[in-house]
Each structure stands twice: as C-alpha cells, then as structure tokens.
Design a protein around this motif. Structure first.
Motif, mmCIF file in Angstrom:
data_model
loop_
_atom_site.group_PDB
_atom_site.id
_atom_site.type_symbol
_atom_site.label_atom_id
_atom_site.label_comp_id
_atom_site.label_asym_id
_atom_site.label_seq_id
_atom_site.Cartn_x
_atom_site.Cartn_y
_atom_site.Cartn_z
ATOM 1 N N VAL A 250 39.899 39.181 36.579
ATOM 2 C CA VAL A 250 38.601 39.718 35.430
ATOM 3 C C VAL A 250 37.681 39.813 36.427
ATOM 4 N N GLY A 251 36.458 40.553 36.366
ATOM 5 C CA GLY A 251 35.183 40.528 36.653
ATOM 6 C C GLY A 251 34.854 41.798 37.779
ATOM 7 N N PRO A 252 34.999 41.722 38.339
ATOM 8 C CA PRO A 252 35.701 41.130 39.285
ATOM 9 C C PRO A 252 35.707 39.849 39.846
ATOM 10 N N GLY A 253 36.525 38.940 40.065
ATOM 11 C CA GLY A 253 36.231 38.128 41.184
ATOM 12 C C GLY A 253 36.171 36.436 40.413
ATOM 13 N N GLY A 254 36.511 36.461 38.644
ATOM 14 C CA GLY A 254 36.983 35.599 37.692
ATOM 15 C C GLY A 254 38.085 34.767 37.556
ATOM 16 N N PRO A 255 38.253 34.232 36.267
ATOM 17 C CA PRO A 255 37.050 34.055 35.141
ATOM 18 C C PRO A 255 36.134 32.926 35.958
ATOM 19 N N ASP A 256 34.877 32.397 35.826
ATOM 20 C CA ASP A 256 33.492 31.949 36.190
ATOM 21 C C ASP A 256 33.958 32.048 37.778
ATOM 22 N N TYR A 257 33.838 32.772 38.441
ATOM 23 C CA TYR A 257 33.921 33.254 39.902
ATOM 24 C C TYR A 257 34.881 32.069 40.354
ATOM 25 N N SER A 258 35.929 31.811 39.728
ATOM 26 C CA SER A 258 37.774 30.757 40.000
ATOM 27 C C SER A 258 38.115 32.093 41.523
ATOM 28 N N THR A 259 37.823 33.143 41.962
ATOM 29 C CA THR A 259 38.965 34.096 42.986
ATOM 30 C C THR A 259 37.410 34.537 43.530
ATOM 31 N N THR A 260 36.700 34.778 43.406
ATOM 32 C CA THR A 260 35.720 35.472 44.088
ATOM 33 C C THR A 260 35.928 34.951 46.037
ATOM 34 N N VAL A 261 35.634 35.808 46.620
ATOM 35 C CA VAL A 261 35.749 35.369 48.070
ATOM 36 C C VAL A 261 34.904 36.122 48.348
ATOM 37 N N LEU A 262 34.240 35.573 49.614
ATOM 38 C CA LEU A 262 33.582 36.043 50.704
ATOM 39 C C LEU A 262 33.279 37.313 51.163
ATOM 40 N N THR A 263 34.790 38.266 51.017
ATOM 41 C CA THR A 263 34.418 39.801 51.591
ATOM 42 C C THR A 263 33.996 40.253 49.974
ATOM 43 N N LEU A 264 34.960 40.178 48.070
ATOM 44 C CA LEU A 264 33.971 40.592 47.311
ATOM 45 C C LEU A 264 32.750 40.501 47.022
ATOM 46 N N TYR A 265 32.259 38.796 47.381
ATOM 47 C CA TYR A 265 30.596 39.127 47.209
ATOM 48 C C TYR A 265 29.785 39.493 47.767
ATOM 49 N N VAL A 266 30.293 39.913 49.015
ATOM 50 C CA VAL A 266 29.368 40.861 50.069
ATOM 51 C C VAL A 266 29.568 42.138 49.209
ATOM 52 N N TYR A 267 30.756 43.004 48.868
ATOM 53 C CA TYR A 267 30.431 44.048 48.549
ATOM 54 C C TYR A 267 29.784 43.534 47.361
ATOM 55 N N GLN A 268 30.141 43.106 46.406
ATOM 56 C CA GLN A 268 29.351 42.753 44.299
ATOM 57 C C GLN A 268 27.800 43.066 44.987
#
Length: 308
Positions: A250-268
């Motif tokens: 969800v989000g993606p990377g959610g809920p509440d950043y519970s699945t956010t990884v560095l590669t996704l954070y770079v992309y976002q």
C-alpha cells in the motif's frame, strides 16, 4: 615482443573498459556530484549546497526506517534463501536412500522433477510474481485467507499487507519463494561435481547425512555459497526488493512506511517528489551500504580453498 604484447592487450581492453567507464562508473561520479546540489531533476539549473542533503538525510526518519528494512533484507534473505536452497539441493543430490543394485549415494526419487518445480519461479517476471502474491494476500478474497476459512480457521484472518507488523515479512516470503529455485539449481550443479567416492567413504566410516553435509558438501561448496550470499544480498538491496515492494504494498511502502526500502525511497524522492539531488544522496548511501555488505561477507567468508 613483450612491449608489442602489452600494446595488443591494451588495445583489446580499451573499448570494453571505455564502455564500462561511460555507462557504469560515470553515472556513479555524476550521482555523487549531484548529491552536493539542489537539483530537482526537472530543470537544468541548480546550485551547490555542500553537505546540506547529507545533513537532511541523517535527520530523516523515513531514511532510517528504509535503511533498517534494507539491512534486514540483506541479512535475513540470504540466510533463509541460501540455507533452504542448500537443504533442498542436498536432498535432491545426496539425501535419497540407497536402492538395490544402485549407487550408495543418490538423490531422492523424482529429483529431476523437483528441480523443475523449484526453478519455475525464475521463469516468471518478478512483477508477475508480486502481482500473484498481492492477490493471494488479499484479506477478503485472497487464496491464503480462503484456505484458512476452508479449514475452519475463520477467526484467523490477518490483513497481511495491510498490517504494519506483517507486511514486511510477507514481502520477504515472496522474495524467498521467487529466488530459492535459482540457488537450488546452482548448488545442485556444484554438488554433482563432488566425487561420489568422498560420500561413500564417509558413509562407510559411519557418518550420517548431517555430518556428511557439514564435513564434505559445505566445505567443498563454500566458494559458491559465498558468491551466492553476495549475489542474494545485492538482489535484496536492489531491484528485486524495489519491484516487490512497489507492486505489492500500500502506498507503496506502507502502511506507515513499514515496507519502505532504500531503493523505493530513492525512486519516490526523485520521481514523485521532484528532489533528484536528495534522491542521489540516498543513492550514495545505498552504494556505501552495498559495498560494505559485500566487503563484510567476503571478509568473514574467507577461508582456505579446498580442492579435490
């Protein structure tokens, strides 16, 4: 003659090294340079801001969450995947019972079929795998909760990807399922090259399957295991984790950043928020983490090479 030989080698390597430098090394240099700017990625205009992006990164709670998740992936995914692959490969190649008139060391029945089954996820795109599991994890109509209801466990209906405490583990399970088959085939090829005489001698001396694995198989496969560990760690830190999290969560990377990884954070940060300079700063941190991971694994895994 020697001088001419060096000129030939240099001329032969010039083009490949030039291509490698242009398309691999130069982007790294550019990323490090842009991390000291305020470039948005949408305009050619930017100015130098020094270490402002790095100070911001160290104060960013989402960055630290993403780093924690990426490090968890880098440690646990190789451990689980390679451990499971070694067990399955050992059973396929060495774990069977002796058949009358056959060799003393053999795999389980149907080992060729098992190899195909385990390797099948490698045929599918990681995006397709993520989509299939996203449907399976659906709390209302997904296959997993439907099976639980079918066996009478109506009270056990987790939200799976909607639960902050479960979502990351669900993603990791998908990555293990999608990659373990590759290592089963890789380790099976290595085990097939180990002389059967070594196993037969160990069995004659009274060694069990566990002792045979730890005394013969694992030491002789150690170089392959070490390389596989580095490769799996890089996959966990890189594109594989990004694709699964991007498609499934969800989000993606959610809920509440519970699945956010560095590669996704770079992309976002780069493409959603228009902060390319800050994204390259996070990318530089990811580069450091990846190099440090590979160096630690190679250092801790260093041992005397065994030959047979």
């Amino acid at each position: 003659m020697r001088h001419g030989q060096y000129r030939f080698i240099a001329g032969f390597l010039a083009l490949p090294l030039g291509i490698y430098g242009l398309f691999v090394l130069w982007p790294f240099v550019q990323s490090i340079y842009y991390s000291f700017t305020d470039w948005t990625g949408l305009s050619p205009e930017f100015k130098m801001v020094g270490f402002a992006n790095y100070r911001r990164m160290f104060e960013d709670d989402v960055f630290w969450k993403s780093l924690q998740h990426s490090l968890l992936f880098a440690v646990l995914l190789p451990l689980v995947t390679i451990g499971l692959a070694l067990f399955l490969a050992f059973m396929i190649n060495v774990g069977g019972r002796r058949r009358k008139g056959g060799p003393a060391v053999t795999g389980v029945r149907g080992s060729s079929f098992y190899k195909i089954v385990y390797f099948f996820p490698q045929v599918l795109s990681i995006v397709i795998v993520a989509l299939l599991f996203a449907f399976a994890y659906n709390p209302d109509s997904g296959a997993i909760n439907s099976i639980l209801r079918g066996v009478g466990l109506d009270g056990v209906q987790p939200l799976w990807l909607g639960d902050p405490d479960l979502a990351l583990w669900c993603v990791m399970a998908v990555l293990v399922w999608s990659t373990v088959g590759f290592f089963v085939v890789l380790f099976s090829a290595g085990m097939a090259s180990i002389p059967a005489d070594l196993y037969e001698a160990a069995l004659l001396d009274g060694a069990g399957r566990a002792a045979t694995f730890f005394r013969i198989t694992l030491p002789l496969l150690w170089d392959t295991v070490q390389s596989g560990w580095v490769y799996m760690g890089i996959l966990a830190l890189g594109a594989e984790s990004f694709a699964v999290v991007q498609v499934m969560t969800v989000g993606p990377g959610g809920p509440d950043y519970s699945t956010t990884v560095l590669t996704l954070y770079v992309y976002q940060t780069a493409f959603r928020d228009g902060q390319a300079a800050y994204a390259t700063t996070i990318g530089v941190a990811l580069l450091v983490v990846t190099l440090a991971f590979a160096a630690v694994v190679m250092r801790l895994g260093r041992r005397e090479r065994l030959e047979y």
